[in-house]
Design an enzyme around this catalytic site. Structure first.
Site, mmCIF file in Angstrom:
data_model
loop_
_atom_site.group_PDB
_atom_site.id
_atom_site.type_symbol
_atom_site.label_atom_id
_atom_site.label_comp_id
_atom_site.label_asym_id
_atom_site.label_seq_id
_atom_site.Cartn_x
_atom_site.Cartn_y
_atom_site.Cartn_z
ATOM 1 N N HIS A 13 9.291 -3.408 3.545
ATOM 2 C CA HIS A 13 8.889 -3.606 2.148
ATOM 3 C C HIS A 13 10.110 -3.869 1.263
ATOM 4 O O HIS A 13 10.077 -4.730 0.385
ATOM 5 C CB HIS A 13 8.187 -2.358 1.592
ATOM 6 C CG HIS A 13 6.927 -1.961 2.298
ATOM 7 N ND1 HIS A 13 6.852 -0.866 3.109
ATOM 8 C CD2 HIS A 13 5.689 -2.503 2.293
ATOM 9 C CE1 HIS A 13 5.618 -0.731 3.574
ATOM 10 N NE2 HIS A 13 4.886 -1.717 3.101
ATOM 11 N N GLY A 53 5.085 -10.368 3.735
ATOM 12 C CA GLY A 53 5.825 -10.332 4.998
ATOM 13 C C GLY A 53 5.118 -11.096 6.107
ATOM 14 O O GLY A 53 3.890 -11.088 6.194
ATOM 15 N N MET A 63 0.840 -1.205 0.000
ATOM 16 C CA MET A 63 0.000 0.000 0.000
ATOM 17 C C MET A 63 0.875 1.254 0.000
ATOM 18 O O MET A 63 0.394 2.351 0.295
ATOM 19 C CB MET A 63 -0.924 0.001 1.210
ATOM 20 C CG MET A 63 -1.911 -1.168 1.166
ATOM 21 S SD MET A 63 -3.419 -0.851 2.083
ATOM 22 C CE MET A 63 -2.768 -0.626 3.729
ATOM 23 N N GLN A 78 -2.515 -12.372 7.398
ATOM 24 C CA GLN A 78 -2.687 -12.053 5.967
ATOM 25 C C GLN A 78 -1.918 -13.041 5.098
ATOM 26 O O GLN A 78 -2.423 -13.513 4.068
ATOM 27 C CB GLN A 78 -2.200 -10.626 5.717
ATOM 28 C CG GLN A 78 -2.068 -10.256 4.247
ATOM 29 C CD GLN A 78 -1.689 -8.805 4.085
ATOM 30 O OE1 GLN A 78 -2.531 -7.929 4.242
ATOM 31 N NE2 GLN A 78 -0.437 -8.513 3.769
ATOM 32 N N ARG A 122 2.350 2.657 9.462
ATOM 33 C CA ARG A 122 1.542 3.373 10.465
ATOM 34 C C ARG A 122 2.402 3.924 11.610
ATOM 35 O O ARG A 122 1.907 4.731 12.404
ATOM 36 C CB ARG A 122 0.447 2.460 11.017
ATOM 37 C CG ARG A 122 -0.627 2.177 9.971
ATOM 38 C CD ARG A 122 -1.851 1.496 10.560
ATOM 39 N NE ARG A 122 -2.970 1.539 9.644
ATOM 40 C CZ ARG A 122 -3.359 0.527 8.852
ATOM 41 N NH1 ARG A 122 -2.718 -0.623 8.877
ATOM 42 N NH2 ARG A 122 -4.390 0.659 8.037
HETATM 43 P P1 AMP Z 1 1.472 -2.987 3.459
HETATM 44 O O1 AMP Z 1 2.047 -1.927 2.586
HETATM 45 O O2 AMP Z 1 1.427 -2.625 4.902
HETATM 46 O O3 AMP Z 1 0.173 -3.535 2.928
HETATM 47 O O4 AMP Z 1 2.496 -4.203 3.399
HETATM 48 C C1 AMP Z 1 2.902 -4.749 2.167
HETATM 49 C C2 AMP Z 1 3.731 -5.961 2.427
HETATM 50 O O5 AMP Z 1 4.870 -5.606 3.212
HETATM 51 C C3 AMP Z 1 2.990 -7.055 3.213
HETATM 52 O O6 AMP Z 1 3.350 -8.325 2.684
HETATM 53 C C4 AMP Z 1 3.527 -6.873 4.600
HETATM 54 O O7 AMP Z 1 3.489 -8.043 5.391
HETATM 55 C C5 AMP Z 1 4.960 -6.469 4.322
HETATM 56 N N1 AMP Z 1 5.549 -5.791 5.472
HETATM 57 C C6 AMP Z 1 5.101 -4.668 6.086
HETATM 58 N N2 AMP Z 1 5.865 -4.376 7.152
HETATM 59 C C7 AMP Z 1 6.812 -5.345 7.234
HETATM 60 C C8 AMP Z 1 7.884 -5.619 8.125
HETATM 61 N N3 AMP Z 1 8.158 -4.829 9.172
HETATM 62 N N4 AMP Z 1 8.650 -6.706 7.892
HETATM 63 C C9 AMP Z 1 8.387 -7.530 6.832
HETATM 64 N N5 AMP Z 1 7.395 -7.328 5.952
HETATM 65 C C10 AMP Z 1 6.609 -6.253 6.151
#
Ligand code: AMP
Length: 300
Positions: A40, A150, A33, A156, A190
């Site tokens: 990421h 992640g 996102m 998820q 966040r």
């Molecule tokens: P998001 O942008 O929050 O929807 O996350 C996109 C992807 O990044 C998802 O697969 C998350 O699990 C992964 N992700 C977000 N934060 C972390 C983190 N601290 N460590 C590993 N993967 C992450």
């Protein structure tokens, strides 16, 4: 330096993925996102090691936000994201608008039962329906690929694995390690909402997980003892606990009492101010993660 490919429509993305495969390449996919951070970027690096070309999608998906959640406020940093992700190995970006991803009557949803009922699903009732729907759409556009998610969002990841398996999608799902900041806080887009004081309080989350992990490694298996350690740690720092759950790492079925087995997921969600943070640790699979007790360091 190669110019960055940026697609806005599903047709453009589909045709790019087909071209990669036609020339014998392998497509890597990292759905996000945006508001990218090292977590990421670690996914992009893993995808790059597994595939010849890496597509990063950046889309703040409205259907996974509840009515009182932070859809409008969610951080949007597109140009910076593209620069960072390119540096990490991304070769193309998919940045659709809402109309491109939800073109019709908005009556179609992908529902994964069971796995979505506990943990975050209990307090965010439509969240995983939104996640499953958007991820399925992205998979349908991209076609055969290796997709990296992640373990930060552990539930998820399991939901995505289940939908890929049950919908017979030609997508290999890879789970990537949770990346923490130097002070132990799990990296999250966040975290940008947190004041300095809230961030200091939020460090109780990794500290509590680390304490439980240490006790588990030392042989403690009682759910009530470990639960008390985690909850007590969060509440002493004045975090409002949404859940502390011990669960089977595969089915996510909760262990509510008695003794844990040799593997368990310990997952928490708690509010620091109005910001909802999630974190987890796989007991029995991970070693220690060390958390500096009073660090207030902050990576930008
Ligand atoms: P998001 O942008 O929050 O929807 O996350 C996109 C992807 O990044 C998802 O697969 C998350 O699990 C992964 N992700 C977000 N934060 C972390 C983190 N601290 N460590 C590993 N993967 C992450």
């Amino acid at each position: 330096m190669n110019s960055v490919l940026r697609f806005r429509t599903p047709e453009e993305l589909r045709s790019y993925a087909e071209q990669v495969r036609c020339r014998g390449g392998k497509v890597g996919l990292v759905p996000t996102m945006g508001a990218l951070h090292e977590g990421h970027l670690s996914l992009i690096r893993i995808a790059k090691a597994l595939a010849s070309d890496v597509i990063v999608t950046i889309f703040v998906n409205p259907t996974q936000f509840g009515p009182r959640e932070d859809l409008a406020a969610y951080p949007r940093t597109l140009e910076r994201d593209i620069a960072l992700a390119t540096e990490a190995g991304a070769t193309a970006f998919f940045v659709p608008d809402v109309g491109a991803m939800y073109p019709g009557s908005d009556n179609v949803r992908v529902v994964v039962r069971g796995l979505t009922e506990g943990l975050c699903g209990a307090s965010r009732p439509h969240h995983f329906e939104g996640v499953a729907t958007i991820v399925t759409k992205i998979f349908a556009i991209v076609g055969p690929c290796v997709a990296v998610f992640g373990r930060k969002d552990y539930q998820q990841l399991q939901v995505v694995r289940a939908l890929a398996r049950e919908l017979l999608l030609p997508v290999e799902i890879v789970g990537a390690p949770l990346i923490r900041d130097v002070d132990g806080l799990a990296l999250s887009s966040r975290n940008a909402y947190l004041s300095q004081l809230e961030r200091a309080k939020a460090l109780a989350i990794p500290r509590a997980l680390s304490n439980a992990l240490r006790m588990f490694v030392a042989g403690e298996r009682s759910v009530s003892v470990l639960d008390e350690v985690v909850r007590g740690g969060l509440e002493r720092s004045l975090l409002a606990v949404d859940y502390v759950t011990f669960a089977d790492p595969d089915t996510l079925a909760p262990c509510v009492a008695g003794k844990l087995g040799e593997r368990a997921l310990l997952a928490v969600a708690a509010f620091a101010g109005t910001t909802r943070l999630i974190d987890n640790v796989l007991l029995g699979e991970e070693g220690f993660f060390e958390v500096a007790p009073n660090s207030s360091s902050r990576a930008e």
